[in-house]
Write an enzyme that holds these catalytic residues in place. Structure first.
Site, PDB file in Angstrom:
ATOM      1  CG  ASP A  73      -0.218  -0.134   2.577  1.00  0.00           C
ATOM      2  OD1 ASP A  73       0.981  -0.709   2.770  1.00  0.00           O
ATOM      3  OD2 ASP A  73      -0.664   0.942   3.388  1.00  0.00           O
ATOM      4  CG  ASP A 101       6.689   4.336   1.750  1.00  0.00           C
ATOM      5  OD1 ASP A 101       6.915   3.164   1.739  1.00  0.00           O
ATOM      6  OD2 ASP A 101       6.333   5.275   2.661  1.00  0.00           O
ATOM      7  CD  GLU A 134       4.567   0.460   6.763  1.00  0.00           C
ATOM      8  OE1 GLU A 134       5.432   0.740   7.511  1.00  0.00           O
ATOM      9  OE2 GLU A 134       4.331   1.462   5.906  1.00  0.00           O
ATOM     10  CD  GLU A 135       2.873   3.974   4.250  1.00  0.00           C
ATOM     11  OE1 GLU A 135       3.149   4.647   5.199  1.00  0.00           O
ATOM     12  OE2 GLU A 135       3.708   3.687   3.404  1.00  0.00           O
ATOM     13  CG  ASP A 158       8.912   0.483   4.138  1.00  0.00           C
ATOM     14  OD1 ASP A 158       8.757   1.198   3.377  1.00  0.00           O
ATOM     15  OD2 ASP A 158       8.161   0.262   5.192  1.00  0.00           O
ATOM     16  CG  HIS A 340       4.654   8.840   3.798  1.00  0.00           C
ATOM     17  ND1 HIS A 340       4.147   8.641   5.254  1.00  0.00           N
ATOM     18  CD2 HIS A 340       5.235   7.833   3.475  1.00  0.00           C
ATOM     19  CE1 HIS A 340       4.362   7.427   5.550  1.00  0.00           C
ATOM     20  NE2 HIS A 340       4.853   6.846   4.217  1.00  0.00           N
TER      21      HIS A 340
HETATM   22 ZN   LIG Z   1       6.703   2.083   3.536  1.00  0.00          ZN
END
Ligand SMILES: [Zn+2]
Length: 365
Positions: A73, A101, A134-135, A158, A340
């Protein structure tokens, strides 16, 4: 042999498949097909995390598999991403994130495995985990069916920056939520009969330790809301925050302090009630320099001609959850920067380093 053009195409293809948290089905189907084409046995747990097993061609029987992991994700804005290559740098058009990411992590695993298989060298047995969600809370990993995993060590692809960066320590996180109930009253006619929940919340905020508390501990209140209208003494308020520390003892300590502050403020405002809930989101890990799992990764980094750098982080990742379940899987950089944000970039040569690292790791004896 690793092929730069093919890796670039793999990465761009993955970036073009939208996969914001909660909408991972399309990318999951794509990766499932590609892993099956590599000869992997692909399955999914009840949460929808992808788990793939590669037996390892000539590995000695009984050798435990190594784990290779990344997450499927992305954060938002992450729909309709238009990746553009500028020299060695891949970026979005500036209206979305790039999704490097963790698409760079996925591409690294796919290309590293493909190259390892094509090399014909003996391979260690491999378990691949591509997690969902994960986020925003490591929810995929936290719901992962660990009965399907047999790996003792591995790599989580990651991390920010070059692949030579190995993350040897990450904090634990506690979520802090407080619901405050005061007494509503007309602000002009009878304010003395009201108890402002927002004022109670403000008192709490001025007394709890916030920000960078020490070199391994931070805390934040990210949300404070409450009240209904300008002319009503607010009856309810809600605080949503967190505490993180790489030291579990300090985290426990500050958690105790948060409880004490809520309690003191509660006594200061006897007509208000405060409901506090502090719970563990994930636990910390820290590996010593001579940890065998770290040595294995560092050796593979040296094997591809880079110098391993051991770092700690203030953020959690799926690695925290793997450690909690006894799997020493450490995050490494994936050649991506400005996670992000709409400025996010991926360096193709560093992603290529990642794939070389992955190949070296799974073919190491
Ligand atoms: Zn990540």
């Amino acid at each position: 042999m690793l092929n730069r053009e093919r890796l670039t195409r793999t990465l761009i293809d993955l970036i073009r498949i939208d996969s914001p948290t909660g909408a991972e089905d399309a990318i999951d189907a794509h990766l499932t097909r590609q892993l099956a084409a590599l000869g992997a046995d692909v399955l999914h747990d009840d949460y929808g995390n992808l788990i793939a097993n590669l037996p390892g061609a000539s590995a000695a029987a009984g050798t435990p598999p190594v784990l290779l992991s990344a997450h499927m994700d992305t954060v938002e804005p992450g729909r309709g991403i238009k990746p553009a290559l500028d020299g060695d740098t891949l970026r979005s058009d500036g209206t979305t994130i790039l999704g490097g990411d963790c698409k760079a992590g996925l591409a690294i695993v796919m290309e590293g495995l493909a190259a390892a298989i094509a090399s014909g060298l003996p391979m260690r047995p491999v378990q691949v985990v591509f997690s969902r969600a994960e986020e925003g809370g490591l929810n995929g990993a936290r719901n992962l069916d660990f009965s399907l995993l047999h790996a003792a060590a591995g790599i989580v692809f990651d991390g920010e920056g070059p692949v030579s960066r190995i993350c040897v320590g990450a904090p634990a996180q506690n979520v802090v939520q407080g619901s405050i109930t005061g007494v509503a009253a007309h602000a002009g006619l009878e304010p003395e009969n009201g108890t402002s929940a927002l004022l109670v919340a403000a008192h709490v905020l001025t007394r709890i330790p916030l920000g960078r508390i020490d070199h391994e501990t931070t805390s934040n209140v990210g949300v404070l809301n409450g009240g209904l209208k300008r002319n009503i003494v607010p009856e309810s308020a809600f605080i949503d925050g967190e505490i993180r520390s790489r030291s579990q003892a300090k985290l426990d300590n500050y958690t105790g302090e948060f409880y004490r502050v809520f309690d003191q403020i509660g006594r200061l405002f006897p007509t208000a009630s405060i409901d506090v809930n502090i719970r563990s989101q994930y636990r910390a890990y820290q590996v010593p320099d001579d940890h065998p799992a770290l040595a294995g990764i560092a050796q593979a980094v040296r094997q591809i001609g880079l110098h391993p750098v051991f770092e700690t982080t203030g953020g959690g990742s799926d690695a925290n959850v793997f450690f909690e379940h006894g799997i020493a899987a450490l995050p490494v950089g994936i050649g991506v920067r400005d996670f992000h944000t709409t400025r996010e970039t991926a360096s193709i040569s560093e992603v290529l380093d990642g794939a070389r690292l992955c190949q070296a790791y799974v073919t190491a004896s």
